[in-house]
Design a protein around this motif. Structure first.
Motif, mmCIF file in Angstrom:
data_model
loop_
_atom_site.group_PDB
_atom_site.id
_atom_site.type_symbol
_atom_site.label_atom_id
_atom_site.label_comp_id
_atom_site.label_asym_id
_atom_site.label_seq_id
_atom_site.Cartn_x
_atom_site.Cartn_y
_atom_site.Cartn_z
ATOM 1 N N PHE A 36 0.878 -1.166 0.000
ATOM 2 C CA PHE A 36 0.000 0.000 0.000
ATOM 3 C C PHE A 36 0.917 1.219 0.000
ATOM 4 O O PHE A 36 1.403 1.655 1.029
ATOM 5 N N VAL A 37 1.207 1.760 -1.183
ATOM 6 C CA VAL A 37 2.171 2.841 -1.350
ATOM 7 C C VAL A 37 1.459 4.182 -1.178
ATOM 8 O O VAL A 37 0.440 4.431 -1.827
ATOM 9 N N GLY A 38 1.999 5.017 -0.293
ATOM 10 C CA GLY A 38 1.386 6.321 -0.062
ATOM 11 C C GLY A 38 2.140 7.096 0.997
ATOM 12 O O GLY A 38 3.319 6.847 1.246
ATOM 13 N N GLY A 39 1.446 7.998 1.642
ATOM 14 C CA GLY A 39 2.077 8.814 2.674
ATOM 15 C C GLY A 39 1.056 9.489 3.555
ATOM 16 O O GLY A 39 -0.117 9.617 3.187
ATOM 17 N N GLU A 40 1.503 9.935 4.708
ATOM 18 C CA GLU A 40 0.631 10.625 5.656
ATOM 19 C C GLU A 40 0.111 11.946 5.081
ATOM 20 O O GLU A 40 -0.904 12.455 5.524
ATOM 21 N N TRP A 41 0.768 12.482 4.109
ATOM 22 C CA TRP A 41 0.374 13.729 3.480
ATOM 23 C C TRP A 41 -0.760 13.547 2.466
ATOM 24 O O TRP A 41 -1.380 14.509 2.016
ATOM 25 N N CYS A 42 -1.060 12.304 2.111
ATOM 26 C CA CYS A 42 -1.970 11.971 1.008
ATOM 27 C C CYS A 42 -3.424 11.882 1.486
ATOM 28 O O CYS A 42 -3.771 11.007 2.263
ATOM 29 N N ARG A 43 -4.270 12.773 0.976
ATOM 30 C CA ARG A 43 -5.688 12.780 1.349
ATOM 31 C C ARG A 43 -6.386 11.478 0.962
ATOM 32 O O ARG A 43 -7.178 10.933 1.712
ATOM 33 N N TRP A 44 -6.084 10.944 -0.220
ATOM 34 C CA TRP A 44 -6.741 9.714 -0.672
ATOM 35 C C TRP A 44 -6.288 8.499 0.137
ATOM 36 O O TRP A 44 -7.056 7.550 0.313
ATOM 37 N N THR A 72 -8.438 -7.683 4.773
ATOM 38 C CA THR A 72 -7.329 -8.237 5.557
ATOM 39 C C THR A 72 -7.344 -9.761 5.590
ATOM 40 O O THR A 72 -6.324 -10.367 5.910
ATOM 41 N N ASP A 73 -8.464 -10.392 5.249
ATOM 42 C CA ASP A 73 -8.483 -11.851 5.092
ATOM 43 C C ASP A 73 -7.811 -12.270 3.784
ATOM 44 O O ASP A 73 -7.355 -13.400 3.644
ATOM 45 N N THR A 74 -7.763 -11.378 2.827
ATOM 46 C CA THR A 74 -7.188 -11.660 1.512
ATOM 47 C C THR A 74 -5.723 -11.251 1.427
ATOM 48 O O THR A 74 -4.931 -11.930 0.781
ATOM 49 N N PHE A 75 -5.378 -10.144 2.098
ATOM 50 C CA PHE A 75 -4.043 -9.566 1.952
ATOM 51 C C PHE A 75 -3.318 -9.391 3.280
ATOM 52 O O PHE A 75 -3.925 -9.030 4.278
ATOM 53 N N VAL A 76 -2.015 -9.588 3.238
ATOM 54 C CA VAL A 76 -1.118 -9.099 4.280
ATOM 55 C C VAL A 76 -0.686 -7.732 3.763
ATOM 56 O O VAL A 76 -0.077 -7.625 2.702
ATOM 57 N N VAL A 77 -1.040 -6.683 4.496
ATOM 58 C CA VAL A 77 -0.838 -5.313 4.018
ATOM 59 C C VAL A 77 0.442 -4.724 4.592
ATOM 60 O O VAL A 77 0.678 -4.777 5.795
ATOM 61 N N ILE A 78 1.247 -4.157 3.708
ATOM 62 C CA ILE A 78 2.455 -3.428 4.094
ATOM 63 C C ILE A 78 2.298 -2.003 3.577
ATOM 64 O O ILE A 78 2.065 -1.796 2.381
ATOM 65 N N VAL A 135 -0.417 8.239 -5.727
ATOM 66 C CA VAL A 135 -0.699 7.443 -4.538
ATOM 67 C C VAL A 135 -2.096 7.793 -4.036
ATOM 68 O O VAL A 135 -2.582 8.897 -4.301
ATOM 69 N N PRO A 136 -2.738 6.871 -3.356
ATOM 70 C CA PRO A 136 -2.224 5.544 -3.038
ATOM 71 C C PRO A 136 -2.136 4.664 -4.286
ATOM 72 O O PRO A 136 -2.838 4.877 -5.268
ATOM 73 N N HIS A 137 -1.260 3.713 -4.208
ATOM 74 C CA HIS A 137 -1.077 2.734 -5.279
ATOM 75 C C HIS A 137 -0.889 1.377 -4.629
ATOM 76 O O HIS A 137 -0.277 1.286 -3.559
ATOM 77 N N PHE A 138 -1.436 0.347 -5.256
ATOM 78 C CA PHE A 138 -1.291 -1.019 -4.751
ATOM 79 C C PHE A 138 -0.394 -1.824 -5.674
ATOM 80 O O PHE A 138 -0.550 -1.780 -6.903
ATOM 81 N N PHE A 139 0.510 -2.584 -5.075
ATOM 82 C CA PHE A 139 1.197 -3.662 -5.774
ATOM 83 C C PHE A 139 0.747 -4.941 -5.088
ATOM 84 O O PHE A 139 0.901 -5.086 -3.871
#
Length: 159
Positions: free
Chosen positions: A61-69, A88-94, A117-121
């Motif tokens: 979960f790519v992003g930042g504290e500055w990111c409204r989205w 959270t049952d599907t993914f281990v989130v980092i 961002v946010p962007h998912f890999f």
């Protein structure tokens, strides 16, 4: 055989290696703060073990504290406990911080370029990239679409 059993038991009792903040206290990964001091490579190592044990995918979960989205996604998931659980049952989130303080350029250089961002890999349990996801596709108005998010989670739950 006894030594293998003893080794497996000993490994089961050891704490998981440097897991993403929030895992130890039960806080869902999507709710944790973006921390510029975290090492996402260490987090990925722990996530691979956790994902393998729990038969899940890994979601960066790519992003930042500055990111409204990014903040809106946390609020959106917190407001829908059933969807948050499916997530959270599907993914281990980092959470991978991207900010002026730490862009995590070296870590992210092995993944496809992304526009915002946010962007998912999405990674498999071994850490191999499955998909790069522009989360703008999940938006609706000033938030996110529950229907789109459900389809997204269901797709990767069945993958």
């Amino acid at each position: 055989m006894k030594s293998l059993t003893a080794l497996l038991l000993a490994c089961a009792l050891l704490p998981l290696p440097t897991l993403a903040a929030g895992w130890a206290d039960g806080q869902p990964g999507y709710s944790q703060a973006y921390d510029p001091a975290r090492n996402p490579l260490n987090d990925l190592s722990g996530a691979r073990l956790k994902a393998s044990m729990e038969k899940k995918k890994i979601l960066l979960f790519v992003g930042g504290e500055w990111c409204r989205w990014c903040k809106e996604m946390n609020r959106f998931l917190d407001a829908d406990p059933h969807l948050a659980k499916a997530f959270t049952d599907t993914f281990v989130v980092i959470k991978v911080n991207v900010s002026d303080e730490n862009k995590n350029t070296h870590f992210l250089s092995v993944y496809p370029e992304f526009q915002g961002v946010p962007h998912f890999f999405i990674l498999d349990k071994n850490g191999t990239l499955i998909e790069s996801v522009n989360t703008g596709l999940l938006e609706q108005g000033d938030s996110y679409s529950r229907d789109k998010f459900v389809r997204f989670v269901d797709y990767f739950a069945k993958w």
